[in-house]
Motif scaffolding. Structure first.
Motif, PDB file in Angstrom:
ATOM      1  N   UNK A  88       0.817  -1.214   0.000  1.00 45.16           N
ATOM      2  CA  UNK A  88       0.000   0.000   0.000  1.00 45.16           C
ATOM      3  C   UNK A  88       0.846   1.258   0.000  1.00 45.16           C
ATOM      4  N   UNK A  89       1.937   1.237   0.782  1.00 47.57           N
ATOM      5  CA  UNK A  89       2.841   2.397   0.829  1.00 47.57           C
ATOM      6  C   UNK A  89       3.470   2.658  -0.535  1.00 47.57           C
ATOM      7  N   UNK A  90       3.947   1.574  -1.192  1.00 51.38           N
ATOM      8  CA  UNK A  90       4.570   1.756  -2.506  1.00 51.38           C
ATOM      9  C   UNK A  90       3.553   2.200  -3.551  1.00 51.38           C
ATOM     10  N   UNK A  91       2.295   1.778  -3.405  1.00 49.97           N
ATOM     11  CA  UNK A  91       1.256   2.220  -4.331  1.00 49.97           C
ATOM     12  C   UNK A  91       1.068   3.729  -4.241  1.00 49.97           C
ATOM     13  N   UNK A  92       1.003   4.231  -3.010  1.00 47.38           N
ATOM     14  CA  UNK A  92       0.861   5.677  -2.810  1.00 47.38           C
ATOM     15  C   UNK A  92       2.102   6.412  -3.313  1.00 47.38           C
ATOM     16  N   UNK A  93       3.289   5.850  -3.018  1.00 42.41           N
ATOM     17  CA  UNK A  93       4.538   6.472  -3.465  1.00 42.41           C
ATOM     18  C   UNK A  93       4.595   6.542  -4.981  1.00 42.41           C
ATOM     19  N   UNK A  94       4.210   5.447  -5.650  1.00 39.54           N
ATOM     20  CA  UNK A  94       4.229   5.428  -7.113  1.00 39.54           C
ATOM     21  C   UNK A  94       3.239   6.435  -7.681  1.00 39.54           C
ATOM     22  N   UNK A  95       2.083   6.576  -7.021  1.00 42.84           N
ATOM     23  CA  UNK A  95       1.071   7.513  -7.514  1.00 42.84           C
ATOM     24  C   UNK A  95       1.541   8.958  -7.415  1.00 42.84           C
ATOM     25  N   UNK A  96       2.440   9.233  -6.470  1.00 44.77           N
ATOM     26  CA  UNK A  96       2.928  10.601  -6.277  1.00 44.77           C
ATOM     27  C   UNK A  96       4.228  10.870  -7.031  1.00 44.77           C
ATOM     28  N   UNK A  97       4.741   9.866  -7.739  1.00 46.27           N
ATOM     29  CA  UNK A  97       6.010  10.013  -8.451  1.00 46.27           C
ATOM     30  C   UNK A  97       5.752  10.117  -9.947  1.00 46.27           C
ATOM     31  N   UNK A  98       6.831  10.303 -10.680  1.00 47.55           N
ATOM     32  CA  UNK A  98       6.732  10.403 -12.140  1.00 47.55           C
ATOM     33  C   UNK A  98       7.907   9.690 -12.771  1.00 47.55           C
ATOM     34  N   UNK A  99       7.736   9.327 -14.042  1.00 44.55           N
ATOM     35  CA  UNK A  99       8.824   8.711 -14.803  1.00 44.55           C
ATOM     36  C   UNK A  99       9.321   7.419 -14.182  1.00 44.55           C
ATOM     37  N   UNK A 100      10.659   7.267 -14.201  1.00 46.89           N
ATOM     38  CA  UNK A 100      11.268   6.045 -13.699  1.00 46.89           C
ATOM     39  C   UNK A 100      11.038   5.858 -12.201  1.00 46.89           C
ATOM     40  N   UNK A 101      10.886   6.948 -11.449  1.00 52.47           N
ATOM     41  CA  UNK A 101      10.599   6.826 -10.021  1.00 52.47           C
ATOM     42  C   UNK A 101       9.297   6.061  -9.814  1.00 52.47           C
ATOM     43  N   UNK A 102       8.273   6.402 -10.610  1.00 53.72           N
ATOM     44  CA  UNK A 102       6.984   5.724 -10.499  1.00 53.72           C
ATOM     45  C   UNK A 102       7.112   4.259 -10.891  1.00 53.72           C
ATOM     46  N   UNK A 103       7.870   3.995 -11.960  1.00 48.18           N
ATOM     47  CA  UNK A 103       8.043   2.609 -12.420  1.00 48.18           C
ATOM     48  C   UNK A 103       8.772   1.774 -11.373  1.00 48.18           C
ATOM     49  N   UNK A 104       9.832   2.339 -10.799  1.00 50.66           N
ATOM     50  CA  UNK A 104      10.600   1.599  -9.808  1.00 50.66           C
ATOM     51  C   UNK A 104       9.770   1.287  -8.574  1.00 50.66           C
TER      52      UNK A 104
END
Length: 821
Positions: free
Chosen positions: A416-432
């Motif tokens: 759940x934490x990584x889902x929220x983190x990915x939603x707030x990121x962009x580009x490769x940060x979101x993919x990672x």
């Protein structure tokens, strides 16, 4: 008494073959995946390209072909190396310094560059390279400035002989060259097709890199030692940035990154999935024999004896399964390696390296997995008191242990934490961040399997409750035997989650890229040529009647630092160099500018895509540090941010800033507004915007095979694991099915019940797998493309239908066999 566990193990294997057959298959498949990826990884680590062009040269001096990027400082300092998009070159004047090293016979600057000859292309070299490639004159003389030596293929194409004049196009433009001689290509350049040799003094300029050479070939005097010579050259060139290579290092190949990346990154995920699935199957096999262990405890077997029996079973099954799995693993590695070669990802000269190391690792991994899973599953029956053993064996425990529950909830929170983190990121940060989502949620499903399965049975079993006796019994069975249901659901969840993520990641990117490309190309005509467009193509197109604008595009790639703080890395980004002004570009290409203006694009000023801007933490007015294709560092100002970088190019800059840093200075594409297609035909292949989009999508589809191959490998493995688990669970229920027949149920009713159960398992697995894939893809695609994932209904229906079909087949076939007895 010490031999009792081994006796128990042998008896268990002999009298419970179904459970051990399933375990054998799971461990065999795990060994197959681990060995195949291990072979590719080892090949990448050991890979070297045998020197072909420099085979007769003991020492080669060349520039570092990697961009070195440093983050942190002191103890936290870390340097990463990223392969450059193009060739980095050295100062040609270093040849004179090298020639003065003791033992050096000659130091030859080497040049390789494309040359257009009419509608074809030939490879250009400096004539000095004949000293080490073996090229030899068959007639005429060596070239001087303004002259060229042609091989037979080039001479036939030009219909020219010694003394004739040919018109050739190089990075400096179109010019006439006198044919001073004809030559036979040597072993170092025989595979290059048509070849032309120019005067060394003129070659660097013709290549578009005045004063630069691709490498310096060092020829040794008779009796000179290669290592001593290399040490002398290294000392002479110290501080110049040149690296000295001997042996296979002279091949200057790029196979290591491809193979190490595939074998390492994908291999790591695949190995985790394989171990994960195999351990579940081993655990199921042990759990299915809870009654036997309970009986052994009741008749006096000690916990140590039970544990030793489980370990001995692993020692009996795992090594044999691993050895059998390694054989097709080697075959898979050969097939995969061949595919990489066919697509040009690995040089032809690189060979697959198969040694005992990855095979031993694969067998050892299977053995450790079997021991660990058996130990974990056998802990409870081993430590249960004899008086409680038989009672507990007859009643299934729904609640997992405390440790398992804590770990499962931790994995759920982590996902759940990584889902929220990915939603707030962009580009490769979101993919990672999003890639970790699927792993955490899969781990949560496995650890919290019984309660999750019970919830699925309760939810999806509701429609079955009113569907007749067979359907109601299937729903009741699923709720009562949640642990068994969890073992069957997990592999299907795994297959759906990983396959959907890999497949729909590609379809989503391709869909957005295609949409951006079609909307972004506003030109009436798109002119392309595989050999590159003529140097004067833009001017000739602009002079064509009716043409309002003509802009040439030089397509390449640059490296851009992305991320923040100590977590930064170099990301390859597609770049286009434009021959005209930003205002002219806007007439033929709509980049969807969000801020700034393309009018200011020029020397030291670039425009970038919004996703790249977010990843690099820059905006209009900021300086963006970049590595040009040959590794040259630059820090241009960002003057515009646009929205169609995925379909077009993530970086837009003036052509002059790129041309000196690529091997081929010929434009890749010419965009023309107005005019007639027939009048533009002499420049190259002419299509409209729609036809160009189709061609680009074809290239993208060809490059997407890796995603589909990974999806096929992981999905296929998980599918086999799912079938294997379902077969194990059905065969373990012979007594239950026999009892149903004894109390009056017909064979058809029992089969109908099992089909309903199989359908429930498949639907629950598909639903959970889809949910995990959605939690992974939605934030990932929002970060990468700014849009929701694109899921073609037919593809999803095929994946879901395959899961349902496999589930029903895996239940039906063993059930028929069990009911015949």
């Amino acid at each position: 008494m010490k031999l009792l566990p081994n006796g128990l193990a042998r008896a268990a294997v002999r009298f419970k073959p179904a459970s051990f057959a399933g375990t054998f298959v799971a461990l065999m498949m795990a060994a197959l995946i681990v060995s195949a990826c291990g072979i590719l990884l080892e090949t990448g680590l050991r890979a070297s390209v045998p020197p072909k062009r420099y085979a007769e040269v003991p020492v080669v001096a060349a520039a570092d072909q990697y961009a070195r990027f440093v983050t942190g400082s002191g103890d936290s300092r870390f340097e990463s190396a990223t392969l450059l998009p193009d060739t980095a070159r050295v100062d040609a004047a270093l040849a004179d310094k090298t020639a003065r090293v003791p033992g050096v016979e000659a130091a030859v600057p080497d040049f390789t560059f494309p040359v257009r000859q009419g509608d074809g292309v030939l490879t250009g070299h400096g004539w000095g390279s004949h000293a080490f490639t073996g090229a030899a004159l068959t007639s005429g003389a060596a070239p001087r400035t303004g002259e060229v030596v042609l091989d037979a293929t080039a001479a036939r194409a030009a219909k020219a002989g010694v003394g004739d004049t040919v018109t050739l196009e190089t990075a400096t433009g179109r010019a006439d060259f006198r044919v001073s001689g004809l030559a036979r290509a040597g072993s170092g350049d025989a595979a290059e097709g048509a070849t032309g040799w120019f005067a060394d003094a003129q070659s660097s300029a013709l290549a578009g890199h005045p004063g630069k050479a691709d490498a310096i070939a060092v020829l040794a005097r008779d009796g000179a030692d290669a290592d001593t010579l290399a040490a002398g050259v290294r000392k002479a060139l110290a501080g110049s940035g040149a690296e000295v290579h001997t042996g296979d290092g002279r091949g200057l190949g790029y196979a290591k990154e491809t193979l190490s990346g595939l074998g390492g990154s994908f291999g790591g995920i695949a190995a985790m999935v394989a171990v994960f699935t195999a351990s579940g199957t081993v655990g199921l096999s042990v759990a299915q024999r809870a009654r036997e262990f309970a009986l052994l405890r009741a008749v006096g077997a000690t916990p140590r004896q039970i544990r030793r029996a489980v370990a001995a079973e692993a020692l009996l099954v795992a090594p044999a399964a691993g050895l059998v799995g390694c054989l097709p693993g080697v075959g898979l590695a050969h097939w995969w390696f061949g595919q990489l070669k066919d697509r040009g990802a690995v040089p032809e000269a690189v060979d697959l390296h198969v040694s005992w190391i990855p095979l031993v690792v694969a067998v050892g991994t299977g053995l450790l997995t079997a021991l660990a899973a058996g130990w974990a599953a056998g802990r409870r029956p081993a430590k249960t008191k004899p008086g409680q053993a038989l009672t507990e064996a007859s009643v299934e425990r729904l609640r997992p242990g405390v440790i398992r529950t804590v770990l499962g909830l931790g994995a759920l929170v982590g996902g759940g934490f990584l889902t929220v983190l990915a939603a707030r990121s962009a580009g490769e940060d979101a993919a990672n961040a999003a890639l970790g989502v699927v792993m955490f949620f899969m781990l949560a499903v496995a650890l919290l399997g019984p309660p999750v399965a019970w919830l699925c049975a309760a939810l999806f079993g509701l429609p079955l409750s009113g569907g007749g006796a067979a359907a109601s019994l299937a729903a009741a069975n699923s709720r009562t035997n949640a642990r068994r249901l969890a073992s069957a659901i997990t592999p299907i969840v795994l297959a759906m989650a990983f396959t959907s993520t890999l497949v729909f990641m590609h379809t989503s990117e391709s869909h957005v890229a295609d949409k951006q490309l079609r909307a972004g190309i506003t030109a009436d005509h798109v002119v392309t040529d595989p050999a590159g467009l003529p140097a004067d193509a833009v001017d000739r197109a602009a002079r064509t009647p009716g043409v309002d604008a003509a802009v040439g595009l030089l397509d390449t790639q640059v490296l851009v630092p992305v991320g923040s703080g100590g977590d930064q890395w170099l990301q390859g980004s597609a770049a286009q160099g434009i021959s005209g002004s930003g205002a002219q570009l806007e007439k033929v290409q709509d980049l969807d500018v969000r801020s700034g203006s393309l009018d200011r694009v020029g020397k030291g000023r670039i425009a970038i895509d919004k996703t790249l801007a977010t990843s690099a933490r820059v905006e209009v007015g900021d300086k963006l540090p970049i590595y040009l294709p040959d590794g040259t560092r630059a820090a241009p100002e960002v003057v515009a941010v646009y929205g169609r970088g995925l379909g077009l190019a993530a970086v837009t800059m003036d052509r002059a800033s790129l041309a000196a840093h690529v091997t081929s200075g010929f434009d890749s594409t010419l965009l023309v507004r107005g005019g007639d297609a027939k009048a533009l035909a002499p420049l190259g292949e002419v299509t409209d915007a729609s036809g160009h989009a189709v061609e680009q999508n074809t290239d993208r589809e060809l490059n997407a095979w890796a995603n589909y191959t990974m999806a096929g490998v992981l999905g296929g493995f998980a599918a086999v694991a799912a079938v294997n688990t379902l077969v194990m669970t059905v065969l373990d229920r012979r007594r239950e099915l026999g009892m149903l027949r004894l109390i009056g149920s017909t064979r058809r009713q029992v089969m109908r019940m099992l089909r309903w159960e199989g359908l429930l398992v498949a639907v629950a697995g598909i639903a959970l797998g889809t949910a995990i894939a959605a939690a992974t893809l939605i934030p990932m695609m929002r970060g990468l493309t700014g849009e929701a994932p694109y899921v073609p209904p037919s593809v999803y229906a095929a994946l879901a239908g395959g899961a349902v079909g496999l589930g029903l087949l895996a239940v039906t076939l063993p059930a028929r066999a069990a009911l015949r007895r």
